[in-house]
Design a protein around this motif. Sequence first.
Motif, PDB file in Angstrom:
ATOM      1  N   ASP A   1       0.830  -1.202   0.000  1.00  0.00           N
ATOM      2  CA  ASP A   1       0.000   0.000   0.000  1.00  0.00           C
ATOM      3  C   ASP A   1       0.865   1.253   0.000  1.00  0.00           C
ATOM      4  O   ASP A   1       2.034   1.221   0.399  1.00  0.00           O
ATOM      5  CB  ASP A   1      -0.920  -0.005   1.224  1.00  0.00           C
ATOM      6  CG  ASP A   1      -0.153   0.187   2.517  1.00  0.00           C
ATOM      7  OD1 ASP A   1      -0.002   1.351   2.952  1.00  0.00           O
ATOM      8  OD2 ASP A   1       0.317  -0.814   3.098  1.00  0.00           O
TER       9      ASP A   1
ATOM     10  N   TYR B   1       0.637   3.924   1.812  1.00  0.00           N
ATOM     11  CA  TYR B   1       0.859   4.525   3.124  1.00  0.00           C
ATOM     12  C   TYR B   1       2.099   3.929   3.791  1.00  0.00           C
ATOM     13  O   TYR B   1       2.934   4.653   4.343  1.00  0.00           O
ATOM     14  CB  TYR B   1      -0.388   4.325   3.997  1.00  0.00           C
ATOM     15  CG  TYR B   1      -1.639   4.867   3.351  1.00  0.00           C
ATOM     16  CD1 TYR B   1      -1.945   6.223   3.394  1.00  0.00           C
ATOM     17  CD2 TYR B   1      -2.507   4.018   2.666  1.00  0.00           C
ATOM     18  CE1 TYR B   1      -3.085   6.730   2.786  1.00  0.00           C
ATOM     19  CE2 TYR B   1      -3.648   4.513   2.043  1.00  0.00           C
ATOM     20  CZ  TYR B   1      -3.923   5.871   2.112  1.00  0.00           C
ATOM     21  OH  TYR B   1      -5.057   6.359   1.501  1.00  0.00           O
ATOM     22  N   THR B   2       2.220   2.601   3.730  1.00  0.00           N
ATOM     23  CA  THR B   2       3.419   1.963   4.274  1.00  0.00           C
ATOM     24  C   THR B   2       4.644   2.363   3.465  1.00  0.00           C
ATOM     25  O   THR B   2       5.725   2.607   4.018  1.00  0.00           O
ATOM     26  CB  THR B   2       3.252   0.441   4.287  1.00  0.00           C
ATOM     27  OG1 THR B   2       2.078   0.094   5.030  1.00  0.00           O
ATOM     28  CG2 THR B   2       4.456  -0.235   4.935  1.00  0.00           C
TER      29      THR B   2
ATOM     30  N   ASN C   1       5.087   5.165   1.943  1.00  0.00           N
ATOM     31  CA  ASN C   1       5.418   6.531   2.364  1.00  0.00           C
ATOM     32  C   ASN C   1       6.160   6.516   3.689  1.00  0.00           C
ATOM     33  O   ASN C   1       7.125   7.258   3.896  1.00  0.00           O
ATOM     34  CB  ASN C   1       4.130   7.352   2.463  1.00  0.00           C
ATOM     35  CG  ASN C   1       4.370   8.792   2.850  1.00  0.00           C
ATOM     36  OD1 ASN C   1       4.413   9.123   4.034  1.00  0.00           O
ATOM     37  ND2 ASN C   1       4.521   9.655   1.854  1.00  0.00           N
TER      38      ASN C   1
END
Length: 286
Positions: A152, A154-155, A157
């Motif tokens: 994903d 978010y991880t 980032n």
Amino acid sequence: MKPQPITRAPEDALSRKAIKPVICYPVDTLPRPDLTAYRALRNDLEFVERVIVPARDAACWQVPAGHFCRILCADGAQVGDLNLFNANNLEERLFTGKTRALNGTHVGLGDQLFSNMPYLRPIATITHDTLDWYGFDEFGGSVHDVIGTRCDPYTHNLLSNGGQYHHCCHSNLTRAFAAQTGKSPQEAGTYIHDVLNVFMCTGFTRDTGQYFMKASPVRPGDYLEFFAEIDLLGCMSACPGGDCSSEHSSDAVACYPLVVEIYKPSRPPEGWSAPKLNGYDGTHGL
């Protein structure tokens, strides 16, 4: 690197570690599907539809209750991240946590996939798996896990000091689900859930307990097949990690499309009926 323990072990540490485990969810009373009844239909199936899931992207499709769905490796070793929804109520979706608790870390022939609470019922039954020969290897790895969450942005980032990457499985699934349902990307992203990692070979390291992946043993022609217990909306990403032998998300590794095929049997399985919603009354003691 995880820090080393700073607490002195008690004198009875070895005896405490030697205590035998207890299975959290004994499933002796869990209704199990009659796999013979399902498999008796597999030699007389009518082809309905074929959907191509592009490499490094995702696609959606529908499977009516009582139909079979096959996920095929077509051109080269490739893993897929699968979401499943009740096609008539998108709030009901695959719950990998409870599926894992009731079946184990990896699913295969005869296992059922369960939906989230408060619905909590089997929504699909695995009827065929050409990788069932693999079992568990010497590293503790096996295929078709319900332990990984999906790659994903978010991880990414978090681990790359602010990097932006849009073709990981979560984003792929979000785009496909948004296109299918007409929802905005922001709303669609809230529906994307932990996945069944089709064909992916994974486990946990014995020394650190870390989630690992290794090259998928899948070959062109292999497939995982399930029977839709309810009307399903499927959404799957052909992971940008390819066969996940080196990187979880990548623009460089070899990636291939996946194929989804829908089949209609000539009749329902003998004695079959769609599973009812969970019977808990929802009062929670109040």
